[in-house]
Every structure is written in C-alpha cells, then in structure tokens.
Design a protein around this motif. Structure first.
Motif, PDB file in Angstrom:
ATOM      1  N   GLN A 114       0.831  -1.214   0.000  1.00 39.05           N
ATOM      2  CA  GLN A 114       0.000   0.000   0.000  1.00 39.05           C
ATOM      3  C   GLN A 114       0.868   1.268   0.000  1.00 39.05           C
ATOM      4  OE1 GLN A 114      -3.338   0.046   2.839  1.00 39.05           O
ATOM      5  NE2 GLN A 114      -3.151  -2.235   2.983  1.00 39.05           N
ATOM      6  N   GLU A 115       1.884   1.258   0.815  1.00 34.04           N
ATOM      7  CA  GLU A 115       2.760   2.450   0.905  1.00 34.04           C
ATOM      8  C   GLU A 115       3.510   2.653  -0.404  1.00 34.04           C
ATOM      9  OE1 GLU A 115       6.186   4.921   1.639  1.00 34.04           O
ATOM     10  OE2 GLU A 115       6.290   2.747   1.232  1.00 34.04           O
ATOM     11  N   THR A 116       3.976   1.570  -0.999  1.00 34.95           N
ATOM     12  CA  THR A 116       4.702   1.686  -2.273  1.00 34.95           C
ATOM     13  C   THR A 116       3.770   2.177  -3.381  1.00 34.95           C
ATOM     14  OG1 THR A 116       6.165  -0.127  -1.620  1.00 34.95           O
ATOM     15  CG2 THR A 116       6.050   0.420  -3.972  1.00 34.95           C
TER      16      THR A 116
ATOM     17  N   ARG B 201       3.060   5.860  -2.899  1.00 39.22           N
ATOM     18  CA  ARG B 201       4.186   6.708  -3.249  1.00 39.22           C
ATOM     19  C   ARG B 201       4.304   6.856  -4.768  1.00 39.22           C
ATOM     20  NH1 ARG B 201       7.679   4.450  -0.325  1.00 39.22           N
ATOM     21  NH2 ARG B 201       8.658   3.078  -1.893  1.00 39.22           N
TER      22      ARG B 201
ATOM     23  N   TYR C 205      -1.939  -0.500  -3.960  1.00 47.14           N
ATOM     24  CA  TYR C 205      -2.600   0.035  -2.769  1.00 47.14           C
ATOM     25  C   TYR C 205      -3.948  -0.636  -2.554  1.00 47.14           C
ATOM     26  CZ  TYR C 205      -4.883   3.400   0.307  1.00 47.14           C
ATOM     27  OH  TYR C 205      -5.588   3.980   1.336  1.00 47.14           O
TER      28      TYR C 205
ATOM     29  N   THR D 286      -2.356   1.829  11.252  1.00 48.37           N
ATOM     30  CA  THR D 286      -2.629   1.745   9.812  1.00 48.37           C
ATOM     31  C   THR D 286      -3.843   2.592   9.460  1.00 48.37           C
ATOM     32  OG1 THR D 286      -1.696  -0.476   9.707  1.00 48.37           O
ATOM     33  CG2 THR D 286      -3.157   0.166   7.926  1.00 48.37           C
TER      34      THR D 286
ATOM     35  N   TRP E 199      -2.836   6.249   9.586  1.00 44.56           N
ATOM     36  CA  TRP E 199      -2.043   6.623   8.395  1.00 44.56           C
ATOM     37  C   TRP E 199      -2.914   6.768   7.178  1.00 44.56           C
ATOM     38  CZ3 TRP E 199      -1.288   3.240   4.155  1.00 44.56           C
ATOM     39  CH2 TRP E 199      -0.466   3.713   3.147  1.00 44.56           C
ATOM     40  N   ARG E 200      -3.845   5.853   7.021  1.00 48.12           N
ATOM     41  CA  ARG E 200      -4.683   5.870   5.843  1.00 48.12           C
ATOM     42  C   ARG E 200      -5.666   7.049   5.880  1.00 48.12           C
ATOM     43  NH1 ARG E 200      -6.594   1.184   6.356  1.00 48.12           N
ATOM     44  NH2 ARG E 200      -5.015   0.088   5.131  1.00 48.12           N
TER      45      ARG E 200
ATOM     46  N   ALA F 173      -2.950   8.921   3.563  1.00 53.49           N
ATOM     47  CA  ALA F 173      -3.073   8.242   2.277  1.00 53.49           C
ATOM     48  C   ALA F 173      -4.324   8.654   1.529  1.00 53.49           C
ATOM     49  CB  ALA F 173      -3.079   6.715   2.503  1.00 53.49           C
TER      50      ALA F 173
ATOM     51  N   ARG G 130       5.060   9.926   5.306  1.00 56.03           N
ATOM     52  CA  ARG G 130       6.120   8.944   5.510  1.00 56.03           C
ATOM     53  C   ARG G 130       6.330   8.681   6.986  1.00 56.03           C
ATOM     54  NH1 ARG G 130      11.101   8.753   6.832  1.00 56.03           N
ATOM     55  NH2 ARG G 130      11.192  11.005   7.132  1.00 56.03           N
TER      56      ARG G 130
ATOM     57  N   PHE H 287       3.660   6.432   8.351  1.00 55.53           N
ATOM     58  CA  PHE H 287       3.847   5.023   7.992  1.00 55.53           C
ATOM     59  C   PHE H 287       5.003   4.394   8.755  1.00 55.53           C
ATOM     60  CE2 PHE H 287       4.941   1.427   5.314  1.00 55.53           C
ATOM     61  CZ  PHE H 287       3.693   0.861   5.095  1.00 55.53           C
TER      62      PHE H 287
ATOM     63  N   ARG I 130       5.287   0.924  10.597  1.00 53.93           N
ATOM     64  CA  ARG I 130       6.390  -0.030  10.544  1.00 53.93           C
ATOM     65  C   ARG I 130       6.828  -0.424  11.953  1.00 53.93           C
ATOM     66  NH1 ARG I 130       9.185  -0.398   5.646  1.00 53.93           N
ATOM     67  NH2 ARG I 130       8.565   1.159   4.074  1.00 53.93           N
TER      68      ARG I 130
END
Length: 542
Positions: free
Chosen positions: A78-80, A83, A97, A131, A134-135, A139, A163, A166, A170
């Motif tokens: 999702q993060e990739t 981005r 995502y 999560t 963050w979303r 996101a 970032r 997220f 992590r």
C-alpha cells in the motif's frame, strides 16, 4: 485350646491364616491392572500435552505468523503504491494500494481467528490503529487531492508527514513480529519440555513395569513354584518307593491343602499296600492249600482210573464166568439179570473214564503250542473212522485259523462235536458235517454244522450241563458228558461255545476263540476246503 479349635484338624488350622495361591495371583493381577491404569493415564496425559503443544504451534502460531508476514507485505505494498501514485498521478500505480487493502483485511481476519493470546491481539490492534490513522490522515487525503488537482498540488511537507506516519506503522509491525517470535520460541520451548516429560514418563512406565514383572516373577517363585517343586519332589520320592516319606510342602493354603490331600493319598496307598501284602500272603497260603488239594485230586483220579475200575472188571468178568459155567442151570430171567449186571459194570467203567477226562480238562495241561486247527480236526477224524464208516457220512473242513493252546484238548473238542453229529443223524439221509471259520473283530468264529435230527431251542443251555441227556440210552448210547467237556475246553482257551437256535437244517454250534498275536502275524492255517477221510477211533456221546 478351646473345644472349637480341638475340633479343627491341624492342617485346617494351619491353612486358616494363609492366602491361597489363587488369592496371591488375584492380588498380583489387581496390582498389575492398577499399575497399567496409572501408566496408561500418565502416558495418555503426556502424549496429550505434547500433542496440544505441537498442534498449537503447527495449527495456530505458525499459520498466524505467516499471516502476520502477509499483513506486513500488504501494508508495504500500500505504501509503495501510494508513493508511486503521488509521484506520477497515474491510476495504475494505485493498484498495489487497492489489492494491499484487500490482503490486509484477509490477513487480519485470519489472525484473529487463529489466536486468542491477548498480548498478540493487542499488538494486532495497535498495527490496525496506526494503519487506519495513516490511511485516514495521509493516504486517502493525498489520493483525493491528486485526483482533483493533480500530483503537483501535494507538497513535500505533506509527503514527509505521510512517511513519518507510515514509519509508526512499521514500528507497530516490528513490535508485532517481535511478539510473534517470542510466542513461537515459547511454544517451541513448551514442545521440547513436553517431549522431555513424555519421554521421562514412558521411561518411568517401562521401569515400573520391569520392576513389577520382576516382583511378580519373584512372588510366583516364592508363593507358587517353589512349593510346587517341593510337592513334585515329594511325590517323586513316594513314587520311587519311599512310602514312609511325609508329604508336607507348606506354601499357600490351596497348595498346602493339595499336599495334605497327597499325604492322605500316600497314607491310603500305604494302607492298601499293607492289605495287599496280607492278601498276597493269604493267597500264597491258599495256593499252597490248592496245590495240596490238586495233588489229592490227582491221587483220586489215579484211584478212579485204576483202583475203582478193577472191582468193576472183576464184577463183569466173574458174572460172565458165572453165566458160562452155570448157563445150562439158569433160566432166561437169570441170564437177563447177568446181562444187566455186565452192562452196568461196563457203563460204570465208561462213566469213570468220562469223569476222569472231564476233571483233567484245564487241570492237567501241556505247554501251550501254536498249531493249525485243521491238523487237530484231521487227528479227531482219524479217531472217528469207524463212526463215519458206520453212518456213511462225510466231514467237510474249510480254512481254519492257527491257535495257541493245548493241541490234545482241541482234538477232543472236534471228536466230541463231530462224533455227536455223526451219531445223531437223520434216518432219511447220510450225515454231512461242515466245519468253517471266519474272522470277526478280535475273535475267530468257528461253526460246526450238520444235517442231523437237530436240537430243540429249549435245551440250548441244558445240553452243556454234565450228565444231561435228551434221549434214552436205548435210542442213543453215551454218558451225557461230551458237550460239557467241549464247553470246558473252549472256556479254558478263553472262548465261548453256544448252539445256534435259528439253524433248522440240523444242529449248528458256534465257537468264538480270541485271536492271538502269532495268529495276527501268520493268519489262517491255509489250505483248500476238503472232505476229510475219518479213520479209526471213538467218540464221547451226549
């Protein structure tokens, strides 16, 4: 000692406080059963514990840890994807995502299904919270902004804030992975510990069972086998002839009772042996007396055959001389009286000879020999030549077996039976006598049949009694002792003789004689059935 104790025999009082061998065996079996039950429960518990730990590790922890790694991969995807979408603004970069969100939902649901550990659930909730934060804060707003105004509207500060958010995700994932590692390591340690406990339990069970088997063997040796060995040794000693040896083995109550019974049997045997010894001594005394009596009978037989017949010969001789010298002076009645006296003296001589023959059957015997019955029949027929010629009869002899016994007595047997058949002939036909034999089991069945006047079935038993006659002396001569001699000869050779009452063509006698070992080997004496040529001799009458 009380009256009740006095009434109980000493062996019974000795056994009263003992356990029986069956009791000991029952106790051992009960102990073994309890031990097996405890061993089974212990082994089952150890196996169940090991299985539970192993199943937990294989069915829960390992699959849940795999789903946690899939969850981490889904979040990274999702993060990739986000981005790439922020940089290019192209929707195809947003595909990871979207698929990551779906994988995230599946993995979280699977993890919640597999685990019930509160610590792991807390780590999962923390990952889910960060999560979602963050979303929701970074996101989704950036995606909406780019779709409305383009990627150039997203500032560097906003990207950096996303970032950092997220990075918190992590950190939560790293904490979750660390928790999963600890849980896995703890489960492996529990599994190893349960295996050690299981192996120790089974080793302990085997050790206990081994000692239990050794204990049972020792107990059986002490309680059962050793008393039985003593009992066997005592019985062998008594069997060997030491009847004075007392049988007392001790041991459990039932074995002690058995030894007591054997002791009672030994005492009974000793008593029976003593009675047997006394009976044998009495028998020997009776045998001595019997030998003395037989010697007296021999002397009587000698007197009967010599001394008693001498006066009869004198009576007959002098009566005949009286008739010769004074015959002219005697009338017919006096001559008739003299004839009666001479005939009576001669018949008395014949009767004495027959009684002497009857008394000697079975008492004065020769050494037994093996011979063919056809041979003895031929010898008897030579003695019956005159009777056969007078009657015009013939004798047919079939295949007869070999026998072991007194040859001369069998000659006398056939002489009486065949002589009677020739004497009691039918007036309308010449006599025919047939002698046959056949094997029936362990006996030879010999038949002597004729075509004479026959014998009424009512007299089947009477004819074998001494002096029993069925006809008067005027019709047929004889003393009435012949068949009695036949029965005595047959019974002396362990056989049987009887009249066949169902035979209607004359008279037929059956003789059953046992088969001896020599007869088994040699079989019948052989020879074809033949018509005998009787020769000179005499026959004893009925």
């Amino acid at each position: 000692m009380t009256a009740d104790e006095t009434a109980v025999p000493p062996p019974a009082r000795a056994r009263a406080g003992r356990w029986s061998a069956q009791g000991w065996v029952n106790v051992m079996l009960l102990g073994m059963a309890l031990l097996l039950c405890v061993s089974a429960v212990t082994g089952a518990t150890a196996l169940q514990n090991t299985a539970e730990v192993s199943n937990r590790l294989a069915d829960q922890i390992s699959p849940a840890r795999v789903e946690a790694e899939r969850l981490q991969a889904a979040l990274l995807n999702q993060e990739t994807g986000l981005r790439g979408f922020v940089i290019t603004g192209r929707d195809e970069f947003l595909e990871p995502y979207m698929t990551g969100r779906q994988a995230e939902q599946r993995s979280m649901g699977e993890i919640r299904r597999l685990i019930s550990d509160g610590r792991l659930l807390r780590e999962l909730v923390e990952v889910e919270r960060r999560t979602a934060l963050w979303r929701a804060q970074h996101a989704e707003p950036m995606i909406a902004l780019i779709r409305e105004q383009g990627p150039e509207k997203v500032g560097a500060a906003q990207v950096e804030a996303g970032r950092e958010a997220f990075e918190a995700v992590r950190a939560a994932l790293e904490a979750q992975n660390a928790a999963w590692t600890r849980v896995r390591d703890d489960a492996r340690a529990d599994l190893e510990q349960s295996r050690v406990v299981r192996d120790a339990a089974f080793l302990g069970i085997l050790t206990v069972l081994l000692f239990a088997i050794i204990g049972v063997a020792v107990l059986l040796r002490v309680v059962v086998f050793r008393p039985l060995e003593r009992l066997g040794a005592a019985s062998r000693r008594v069997t060997g002839g030491d009847f004075a040896h007392h049988v007392d083995t001790g041991g459990p109550a039932d074995i002690a009772a058995l030894s007591h019974d054997m002791e009672a049997m030994r005492e009974r045997i000793v008593a029976e042996l003593e009675e047997t010894r006394l009976a044998r001594q009495q028998l020997e005394e009776q045998a001595t007396e019997l030998r003395r009596s037989n010697a007296e009978l021999e002397q009587f037989a000698y007197v009967a055959s010599h001394d008693l017949q001498e006066p009869l010969r004198k009576v007959a001789s002098f009566t005949q001389m009286l008739e010769q010298r004074y015959g002219e002076q005697l009338d017919d009645r006096a001559k008739q009286y003299i004839a009666f006296a001479v005939d009576g003296a001669k018949r008395m001589q014949v009767l004495i000879n027959e009684l002497l023959t009857f008394s000697r059957v079975g008492r004065v015997t020769r050494e037994p020999v093996t011979f063919g019955l056809e041979e003895t029949v031929s010898m008897a027929l030579r003695n019956l030549t005159a009777a056969a010629e007078e009657s015009g009869g013939r004798v047919e002899v079939g295949t007869l077996p070999r026998m072991t016994g007194d040859r001369s007595q069998f000659v006398m047997l056939w002489q009486n039976l065949i002589g009677n058949a020739l004497k009691f002939r039918h007036p309308d036909r010449a006599p025919v006598v047939r002698v046959d034999a056949r094997r029936e089991g362990a006996e030879w069945l010999i038949s002597v049949a004729d075509n004479g006047i026959g014998i009424d079935a009512r007299f089947a038993d009477k004819i074998f009694i001494i002096f029993q006659r069925l006809h008067n002396r005027e019709a047929y001569e004889g003393t009435g002792i012949g068949l009695a001699i036949c029965r005595k000869i047959v019974e002396y050779h362990r056989g049987r003789i009887w009249l066949d009452t169902g035979y209607t063509d004359g008279s037929r006698f059956f003789i059953a004689l046992p088969v001896t070992d020599e007869e088994e080997e040699t079989g019948p004496s052989g020879g074809e059935p033949a018509v005998a040529e009787p020769q000179e001799g005499a026959v004893a009458g009925l």
